[in-house]
Motif scaffolding. Structure first.
Motif, PDB file in Angstrom:
ATOM      1  N   ASN A   1      -4.194   4.192  -1.360  1.00 10.35           N
ATOM      2  CA  ASN A   1      -3.310   5.361  -1.440  1.00 10.35           C
ATOM      3  C   ASN A   1      -2.924   5.620  -2.901  1.00 10.35           C
ATOM      4  O   ASN A   1      -3.388   4.921  -3.807  1.00 10.35           O
ATOM      5  N   THR A   2      -2.075   6.608  -3.112  1.00 11.12           N
ATOM      6  CA  THR A   2      -1.736   7.023  -4.467  1.00 11.12           C
ATOM      7  C   THR A   2      -1.013   5.926  -5.249  1.00 11.12           C
ATOM      8  O   THR A   2      -1.267   5.724  -6.432  1.00 11.12           O
ATOM      9  N   GLN A   3      -0.124   5.226  -4.566  1.00 12.06           N
ATOM     10  CA  GLN A   3       0.578   4.125  -5.238  1.00 12.06           C
ATOM     11  C   GLN A   3      -0.440   3.112  -5.776  1.00 12.06           C
ATOM     12  O   GLN A   3      -0.314   2.620  -6.897  1.00 12.06           O
ATOM     13  N   GLU A   4      -1.444   2.836  -4.960  1.00 10.87           N
ATOM     14  CA  GLU A   4      -2.434   1.834  -5.381  1.00 10.87           C
ATOM     15  C   GLU A   4      -3.299   2.323  -6.549  1.00 10.87           C
ATOM     16  O   GLU A   4      -3.666   1.528  -7.402  1.00 10.87           O
ATOM     17  N   ILE A   5      -3.612   3.619  -6.573  1.00 13.48           N
ATOM     18  CA  ILE A   5      -4.401   4.114  -7.717  1.00 13.48           C
ATOM     19  C   ILE A   5      -3.605   3.900  -8.990  1.00 13.48           C
ATOM     20  O   ILE A   5      -4.105   3.396  -9.989  1.00 13.48           O
ATOM     21  N   PHE A   6      -2.339   4.321  -8.941  1.00 13.47           N
ATOM     22  CA  PHE A   6      -1.461   4.204 -10.106  1.00 13.47           C
ATOM     23  C   PHE A   6      -1.375   2.746 -10.561  1.00 13.47           C
ATOM     24  O   PHE A   6      -1.614   2.433 -11.735  1.00 13.47           O
ATOM     25  N   ASP A   7      -1.101   1.861  -9.608  1.00 13.61           N
ATOM     26  CA  ASP A   7      -0.958   0.435  -9.935  1.00 13.61           C
ATOM     27  C   ASP A   7      -2.296  -0.156 -10.387  1.00 13.61           C
ATOM     28  O   ASP A   7      -2.341  -0.976 -11.308  1.00 13.61           O
ATOM     29  N   ASN A   8      -3.380   0.250  -9.728  1.00 10.20           N
ATOM     30  CA  ASN A   8      -4.703  -0.299 -10.076  1.00 10.20           C
ATOM     31  C   ASN A   8      -5.148   0.116 -11.478  1.00 10.20           C
ATOM     32  O   ASN A   8      -5.762  -0.668 -12.197  1.00 10.20           O
ATOM     33  N   MET A   9      -4.837   1.352 -11.859  1.00  3.53           N
ATOM     34  CA  MET A   9      -5.214   1.808 -13.212  1.00  3.53           C
ATOM     35  C   MET A   9      -4.567   0.908 -14.268  1.00  3.53           C
ATOM     36  O   MET A   9      -5.199   0.514 -15.248  1.00  3.53           O
ATOM     37  N   ILE A  10      -3.302   0.593 -14.046  1.00  6.62           N
ATOM     38  CA  ILE A  10      -2.561  -0.216 -15.030  1.00  6.62           C
ATOM     39  C   ILE A  10      -3.075  -1.656 -15.035  1.00  6.62           C
ATOM     40  O   ILE A  10      -3.300  -2.252 -16.087  1.00  6.62           O
ATOM     41  N   GLN A  11      -3.329  -2.187 -13.834  1.00 11.14           N
ATOM     42  CA  GLN A  11      -3.851  -3.563 -13.764  1.00 11.14           C
ATOM     43  C   GLN A  11      -5.277  -3.649 -14.283  1.00 11.14           C
ATOM     44  O   GLN A  11      -5.679  -4.666 -14.865  1.00 11.14           O
ATOM     45  N   ALA A  12      -6.064  -2.597 -14.061  1.00 13.17           N
ATOM     46  CA  ALA A  12      -7.479  -2.627 -14.464  1.00 13.17           C
ATOM     47  C   ALA A  12      -7.629  -2.844 -15.972  1.00 13.17           C
ATOM     48  O   ALA A  12      -8.564  -3.504 -16.432  1.00 13.17           O
TER      49      ALA A  12
ATOM     50  N   SER B   1     -10.825   9.873  13.141  1.00 11.72           N
ATOM     51  CA  SER B   1      -9.529   9.932  13.835  1.00 11.72           C
ATOM     52  C   SER B   1      -9.090   8.543  14.268  1.00 11.72           C
ATOM     53  O   SER B   1      -9.894   7.613  14.329  1.00 11.72           O
ATOM     54  N   MET B   2      -7.820   8.432  14.601  1.00 11.66           N
ATOM     55  CA  MET B   2      -7.298   7.163  15.112  1.00 11.66           C
ATOM     56  C   MET B   2      -8.000   6.800  16.414  1.00 11.66           C
ATOM     57  O   MET B   2      -8.288   5.627  16.664  1.00 11.66           O
ATOM     58  N   ALA B   3      -8.299   7.811  17.229  1.00 10.49           N
ATOM     59  CA  ALA B   3      -8.972   7.555  18.512  1.00 10.49           C
ATOM     60  C   ALA B   3     -10.356   6.956  18.285  1.00 10.49           C
ATOM     61  O   ALA B   3     -10.777   6.031  18.997  1.00 10.49           O
ATOM     62  N   GLU B   4     -11.073   7.461  17.276  1.00  8.79           N
ATOM     63  CA  GLU B   4     -12.413   6.928  16.986  1.00  8.79           C
ATOM     64  C   GLU B   4     -12.333   5.475  16.508  1.00  8.79           C
ATOM     65  O   GLU B   4     -13.164   4.643  16.865  1.00  8.79           O
TER      66      GLU B   4
ATOM     67  N   GLY C   1      -7.129  -7.166  14.024  1.00 14.00           N
ATOM     68  CA  GLY C   1      -6.546  -7.237  12.685  1.00 14.00           C
ATOM     69  C   GLY C   1      -7.413  -6.473  11.694  1.00 14.00           C
ATOM     70  O   GLY C   1      -8.482  -5.974  12.039  1.00 14.00           O
ATOM     71  N   LEU C   2      -6.927  -6.383  10.463  1.00 16.65           N
ATOM     72  CA  LEU C   2      -7.674  -5.655   9.422  1.00 16.65           C
ATOM     73  C   LEU C   2      -7.828  -6.518   8.175  1.00 16.65           C
ATOM     74  O   LEU C   2      -6.875  -7.183   7.749  1.00 16.65           O
ATOM     75  N   LEU C   3      -9.018  -6.489   7.623  1.00 12.11           N
ATOM     76  CA  LEU C   3      -9.230  -7.105   6.304  1.00 12.11           C
ATOM     77  C   LEU C   3      -9.626  -5.973   5.354  1.00 12.11           C
ATOM     78  O   LEU C   3     -10.723  -5.422   5.440  1.00 12.11           O
ATOM     79  N   LYS C   4      -8.696  -5.634   4.480  1.00 12.69           N
ATOM     80  CA  LYS C   4      -8.956  -4.554   3.512  1.00 12.69           C
ATOM     81  C   LYS C   4      -9.568  -5.167   2.256  1.00 12.69           C
ATOM     82  O   LYS C   4      -9.047  -6.136   1.704  1.00 12.69           O
ATOM     83  N   ILE C   5     -10.673  -4.593   1.814  1.00 11.36           N
ATOM     84  CA  ILE C   5     -11.328  -5.102   0.607  1.00 11.36           C
ATOM     85  C   ILE C   5     -10.846  -4.280  -0.585  1.00 11.36           C
ATOM     86  O   ILE C   5     -11.100  -3.079  -0.656  1.00 11.36           O
ATOM     87  N   ARG C   6     -10.147  -4.914  -1.493  1.00  8.13           N
ATOM     88  CA  ARG C   6      -9.716  -4.197  -2.710  1.00  8.13           C
ATOM     89  C   ARG C   6     -10.768  -4.340  -3.794  1.00  8.13           C
ATOM     90  O   ARG C   6     -11.109  -3.388  -4.472  1.00  8.13           O
ATOM     91  N   SER C   7     -11.292  -5.552  -3.960  1.00 13.45           N
ATOM     92  CA  SER C   7     -12.301  -5.769  -5.000  1.00 13.45           C
ATOM     93  C   SER C   7     -13.680  -5.834  -4.357  1.00 13.45           C
ATOM     94  O   SER C   7     -14.008  -6.802  -3.669  1.00 13.45           O
TER      95      SER C   7
ATOM     96  N   LEU D   1     -13.030  -0.109   3.176  1.00 16.35           N
ATOM     97  CA  LEU D   1     -12.686   0.186   1.781  1.00 16.35           C
ATOM     98  C   LEU D   1     -11.921   1.508   1.742  1.00 16.35           C
ATOM     99  O   LEU D   1     -12.219   2.416   2.522  1.00 16.35           O
ATOM    100  N   GLY D   2     -10.979   1.613   0.832  1.00 15.58           N
ATOM    101  CA  GLY D   2     -10.370   2.919   0.543  1.00 15.58           C
ATOM    102  C   GLY D   2      -9.320   3.379   1.529  1.00 15.58           C
ATOM    103  O   GLY D   2      -8.696   2.581   2.245  1.00 15.58           O
ATOM    104  N   SER D   3      -9.154   4.699   1.599  1.00 14.68           N
ATOM    105  CA  SER D   3      -8.019   5.282   2.308  1.00 14.68           C
ATOM    106  C   SER D   3      -8.054   5.055   3.815  1.00 14.68           C
ATOM    107  O   SER D   3      -7.010   5.081   4.466  1.00 14.68           O
ATOM    108  N   THR D   4      -9.252   4.848   4.375  1.00 13.96           N
ATOM    109  CA  THR D   4      -9.345   4.633   5.827  1.00 13.96           C
ATOM    110  C   THR D   4      -8.515   3.423   6.251  1.00 13.96           C
ATOM    111  O   THR D   4      -8.071   3.348   7.404  1.00 13.96           O
ATOM    112  N   ASN D   5      -8.294   2.501   5.328  1.00 15.37           N
ATOM    113  CA  ASN D   5      -7.468   1.337   5.649  1.00 15.37           C
ATOM    114  C   ASN D   5      -6.079   1.745   6.128  1.00 15.37           C
ATOM    115  O   ASN D   5      -5.511   1.093   6.991  1.00 15.37           O
ATOM    116  N   GLY D   6      -5.561   2.819   5.549  1.00 14.99           N
ATOM    117  CA  GLY D   6      -4.230   3.289   5.954  1.00 14.99           C
ATOM    118  C   GLY D   6      -4.219   3.717   7.405  1.00 14.99           C
ATOM    119  O   GLY D   6      -3.292   3.395   8.166  1.00 14.99           O
TER     120      GLY D   6
END
Ligand code: SF4
Ligand code: SF4
Lengths: 97, 391
Positions: free
Chosen positions: B139-150, B362-365, B290-296, B268-273
């Motif tokens: 999400n947007t918060q993560e882009i902002f935070d990731n840019m700074i950490q990158a 969709s959430m249903a899918e 459960g969910l395993l979101k891959i950031r890297s 990966l990405g926004s679908t995690n939300g």
């Protein structure tokens, strides 16, 4: 940084494939790619320096504004010097290596 | 001081760039990353940053200029998307080979043809072997935070490699979200002063990017590979430090409600939300998903993924790009390779291609797929590789 030896392992190399020296291309002997070799006939040379102007590998040796020979360590044998040499002089001919 | 702001994804990237205030930004605008460059050039014009902004004539030139500026010892950033990333292709490899720690925002978009400006991950996946770090943002918060950490990750003395911060085009790039911003002082203190290990301007003679034949190229690639070993540790250290300072910690992956889960979804990405919402509602009705979101994605955190997925009985992978003519798609192939190697227990792993060219999921899918993975965990059969949401 000390000179990199030809049998150096990956751990010994500077990061990024960088060579810690400048002007290193002179050490790379491009002459061993050559299949044809230009031969300079000094007796027919009129010192017009067309060969020196046109050689793409800076392999025409010149001293005191006169052509003195060919740097076979770097000459790749393209034949440009032979083809620009004025026909009447015909002071460079190509022969097979 | 942290401030809550309503901001679009692209603007959040531009804001991060402004707060980082890099030495050089060379960029060419492309949908859906255009606003990053547009907004940042406003900051430059208004004198809000000290950055040398290079308006180039193509993305190939953008990356070339970035490489030049980085080898000259500058802190360098850029942004692109899709065809633009494609046009950078040969330069991407050179940036990584030269250990140039450039940071680039990539608004993920489908590749032509036909022409499509919407989200999928084909662009980043095409560049996955170029040697860049690839962090995906939810999400947007993560882009902002990731840019700074990158910046910190790429420039770390044990790493010194370029990094891409990936975020879903339009889904995130053009969506407004509330984020916690940071002040310039906070960001400046976090990113610190860049101390380049290579600078063409330091007056010491050196040869950069020379001819490299049979006698040394292989050793140079082997040496480059070593650069990636330290990255997982650095990503985690930087992510934890970020958390201590600003309250949001980051790792290589994020486990979401994996405790006691029978099956795991991986994306990966926004679908995690969206998947998180599905996991919430399925767990409420007693389904152990459960969910395993891959950031890297690069480097691929094999050990962590193996550890996490070894606890479940089946896995459902979401792939937002295709490997034409291959068997399975990018994320699935990596996951399956990790799980089946060595002592890995052979559990069923499914792959679903979804969302190409911005197709909604969709959430249903997602729930239907999760049900299928649950059924497979109980011994039922299913197609290993299939599609979601295609007619
Ligand atoms: S053959 Fe080509 S490279 Fe060799 S001296 Fe003549 S012009 Fe130069
Ligand atoms: S072009 Fe021929 S004549 Fe002129 S300097 Fe060279 S070798 Fe001599």
């Amino acid at each position: 940084m000390s000179k990199i030896k030809s049998d150096a392992c990956w751990q010994d190399l500077p990061d990024g494939g960088i060579i810690p020296e400048g002007a290193t291309s002179a050490e790379f002997k491009t002459g061993d790619w050559r299949s044809e070799k230009p031969i300079w006939h000094e007796d027919r040379c009129i010192q017009c320096l067309q060969c020196w102007i046109n050689c793409p590998d800076s392999s025409i040796l010149v001293a005191e504004q006169k052509m003195t020979g060919i740097d076979y360590d770097h000459c790749k044998g393209c034949g440009i010097c032979a083809s620009v040499c004025p026909p009447k002089a015909n002071a460079i001919t190509m022969e097979s290596e | 001081m942290s401030e809550r702001i309503l901001i679009e994804g692209n603007e959040a990237v531009a804001l991060a760039l402004k707060l980082i205030d890099p030495d050089v930004v060379a960029a060419y605008p492309i949908t859906p990353a255009t606003e990053v460059v547009q907004k940042f050039s406003e900051y430059v014009a208004d004198g809000e940053v000290g950055t040398e902004f290079v308006a180039v004539e193509s993305e190939h030139s953008a990356m070339s200029a970035c490489i030049g500026a980085s080898t000259a010892g500058g802190r360098v950033m850029t942004a692109t998307s899709s065809q633009g990333l494609g046009l950078m292709w040969e330069m991407l490899y050179i940036a990584a080979s030269l250990r140039a720690p450039i940071t680039m925002a990539v608004a993920n978009r489908a590749l032509s043809g036909n022409i499509n400006i919407h989200c999928d991950h084909s662009d980043s996946m095409g560049a996955r072997d170029a040697g860049w770090i690839q962090l995906f943002s939810e999400n947007t918060q993560e882009i902002f935070d990731n840019m700074i950490q990158a910046i910190r990750i790429a420039e770390h003395p044990d790493v010194r490699l370029p990094a891409m911060v990936c975020y879903d085009g339009f889904v995130i790039s053009h969506a407004r979200e509330v984020i916690d911003s940071l002040s310039k002082d906070e960001v400046q203190e976090f990113v610190g002063q860049y101390e380049p290990q290579l600078s063409l301007l330091d007056m010491e003679a050196k040869t950069v990017g020379p001819l490299d034949l049979q006698d040394f190229y292989f050793e140079h690639k082997r040496s480059q590979a070593e650069g990636y070993v330290a990255i997982p540790r650095v990503i985690e250290e930087v992510g934890q430090e970020f958390g201590q300072k600003f309250g949001r910690s980051y790792g290589l992956v994020e486990e979401y409600k994996m405790e006691g889960a029978d099956v795991a979804l991986v994306a990966l990405g926004s679908t995690n939300g969206t998947i998180k919402d599905v996991v919430d509602s399925m767990q409420e009705s007693g389904k152990k998903v459960g969910l395993l979101k891959i950031r890297s994605f690069r480097p691929f955190p094999a050990d962590l993924i193996k550890q996490s997925l070894s606890k479940v009985k089946a896995v459902g992978v979401f792939d937002r790009s295709m490997t034409f003519g291959g068997w399975g798609n990018p994320l699935f192939n990596e996951i399956r390779s990790v799980m089946y190697g060595g002592n890995g227990q052979a559990i069923p792993i499914l792959d679903r291609i979804y969302g190409l060219g911005g197709r909604e999921i969709s959430m249903a899918e997602i729930e239907e797929y999760a049900d299928e993975v649950l059924a497979v965990a109980k011994g039922e059969q299913a197609e290993v590789i299939d599609y979601i949401g295609v007619r």
